[in-house]
Design an enzyme around this catalytic site. Structure first.
Site, PDB file in Angstrom:
ATOM      1  CE1 TYR A  56       4.184  -9.633 -24.772  1.00 41.36           C
ATOM      2  CE2 TYR A  56       1.946 -10.490 -24.673  1.00 41.36           C
ATOM      3  CZ  TYR A  56       2.877  -9.539 -24.312  1.00 41.36           C
ATOM      4  OH  TYR A  56       2.523  -8.501 -23.497  1.00 41.36           O
ATOM      5  CB  ALA A  72       0.631 -30.156 -19.928  1.00 41.69           C
ATOM      6  CB  ALA A 137     -17.982  -7.584  -2.711  1.00 43.33           C
ATOM      7  NE  ARG A 166     -17.157  -7.604   4.250  1.00 42.92           N
ATOM      8  CZ  ARG A 166     -17.004  -8.847   4.686  1.00 42.92           C
ATOM      9  NH1 ARG A 166     -16.795  -9.827   3.823  1.00 42.92           N
ATOM     10  NH2 ARG A 166     -17.066  -9.120   5.967  1.00 42.92           N
ATOM     11  NE  ARG A 293      12.464 -10.344 -15.733  1.00 45.73           N
ATOM     12  CZ  ARG A 293      11.300  -9.707 -15.750  1.00 45.73           C
ATOM     13  NH1 ARG A 293      10.797  -9.234 -14.623  1.00 45.73           N
ATOM     14  NH2 ARG A 293      10.636  -9.540 -16.881  1.00 45.73           N
ATOM     15  CG  HIS A 413       0.667  23.746  -5.663  1.00 44.24           C
ATOM     16  ND1 HIS A 413      -0.371  23.254  -4.911  1.00 44.24           N
ATOM     17  CD2 HIS A 413       0.286  24.977  -6.088  1.00 44.24           C
ATOM     18  CE1 HIS A 413      -1.341  24.145  -4.867  1.00 44.24           C
ATOM     19  NE2 HIS A 413      -0.961  25.204  -5.578  1.00 44.24           N
TER      20      HIS A 413
END
Length: 424
Positions: A56, A72, A137, A166, A293, A413
């Site tokens: 990066y 900043a 959770a 949930r 983007r 399959h």
């Protein structure tokens, strides 16, 4: 990259290997017992993350983008101004993409809460904890509890209600809770329902947790969990907006600090935009990337209508087995279209992988359809491979496919994915 989905996926892959080891004997492989070494995978994982960071950084350098390291904060001025390390910066366009941070209970709420860690701290663990307690959770709690238990840590998942996830479709919430409870047969995992940590104390042998369990219709009980090596809070995430001095510019936020934006990612201040978790909507890395983007296309390529459509965003939970979901839940569809205009197709089966294994997991699938044409408005599934199979089906949902479109496909399959084109 550093403490999020990338290193998490590495650890999930590691945990899946551990599960498969339990099945090797059933597939005819003998003497497959193997001792897990946390240090090996941590070193390899961290090296992988480091390589990505270098990639990066190189991409930024090649694009002639200056990177300024620091925190900043906005300052007063005739136009939006940010200050970093004592130096002020301004521009016609300023984007806030500071993400979110894990929520930690205040000490006045839970004494000793600061003795625990968060998902960020999980990636700093130098050793596999012998005894872990995960509080929460949501998907982060579910994922980390699954990873730790699969790798051999005696793990308790502490939830306030009777089910995990949930906010997901009821089928997923119920089945994931069931799979976590059934995992105790292979991993060392317990789900403590209707339970909350009320106090944390440090002892010579680790942490001691005082837990209150309040089952419906029963008197609350207090128990103690001793010798805890790892207490991990996974109770939510907060926007990383504190310290930005948003009030200096008059940028509007909600009560939790999420920055309010319109459909084009504009804040209420001209020339200032926000994307990602700091906005509090669809907290997923690909969403932030896509929104950024689209914003760039609008600002620098003249595409005035460029904006991210937040409907039908697919997401995966790397639980055991994994979850894939896109679109409306059954309850959401009923609320939007009316009960009489919603039809549900569902199935539950044992994947073929488990045909010869002692260990079993289920695969459950639900298709939510709306109106006479039975437009597919939601797909929800949990089972082996559901993480990888979702992407293609998400394209179909986004394109407005109907149940008939699914039925008209020839099944592949034998696969679990064929179930979605043969639902009756």
């Amino acid at each position: 990259v550093n403490v999020g989905c990338v290193p998490k996926k590495v650890m999930w892959n590691t945990a899946v290997h551990s599960e498969f080891i339990h099945d090797h004997v059933d597939y005819g492989f003998q003497n497959c017992k193997s001792k897990f070494n946390w240090h090996v995978i941590k070193e390899k994982r961290d090296a992988y993350v480091s390589r990505l960071n270098n990639i990066y950084q190189n991409n930024l350098t090649k694009s002639h983008i200056e990177v300024i390291h620091g925190y900043a904060t906005f300052r007063d001025g005739p136009q939006p101004t940010a200050e970093v390390n004592g130096k002020k910066f301004t521009a016609p366009h300023i984007l806030i993409a500071t993400g979110g941070v894990p929520t930690v209970p205040h000490e006045n709420q839970i004494p000793g809460a600061s003795l625990g860690i968060t998902s960020d701290g999980f990636f700093q663990l130098e050793d596999l904890p012998s005894r872990s307690v995960i509080v929460g959770a949501g998907y982060i709690a579910v994922e980390i509890a699954g990873i730790l238990s699969a790798l051999g840590s005696k793990t308790s998942l502490m939830i306030r209600h009777d089910k995990v996830l949930r906010s997901f479709d009821s089928l997923i919430s119920s089945n994931c809770t069931e799979e976590l409870e059934n995992a105790g047969g292979v991993e060392v995992l317990t789900v403590k329902k209707f339970s909350q940590v009320k106090e944390v104390k440090k002892t010579s042998s680790g942490l001691e947790l005082h837990v209150v369990t309040a089952l419906p219709g029963r008197k609350p009980t207090v128990t103690t969990i001793p010798d805890v090596d790892c207490l991990l809070w996974a109770i939510g995430r907060d926007p990383n907006s504190k310290g930005l001095n948003l009030n200096k510019l008059g940028i509007q936020t909600d009560d939790k600090g999420h920055i309010l934006v319109d459909e084009f990612q504009n804040t209420n201040v001209k020339g200032v935009y926000a994307v990602g978790d700091v906005c509090g909507k669809a907290l997923l890395t690909p969403v932030a990337i896509a929104a950024g983007r689209k914003l760039a296309h609008r600002l620098f390529e003249g595409k005035e209508d460029s904006r991210l459509d937040y409907d039908n965003i697919p997401t995966v939970v790397f639980s055991h087995p994994p979850i894939g979901t896109v679109g409306l839940t059954e309850d959401e569809a009923v609320h939007k279209y009316g009960k009489d205009n919603v039809k549900i197709y569902s199935t539950a089966f044992t994947p073929m992988y488990h045909a010869v294994t002692t260990r079993k997991t289920k695969c459950v699938m639900k298709m939510v359809c709306a109106n006479k044409e039975e437009k597919v408005v939601g797909i929800h599934m949990q089972g082996i491979g559901c993480d990888e199979m979702l992407q293609g089906f998400a394209v179909a949902v986004k394109m407005g496919a109907t149940k008939a479109d699914f039925d008209n496909r020839v099944a592949i399959h034998p696969t679990s994915s064929e179930e979605l084109v043969t639902l009756r």
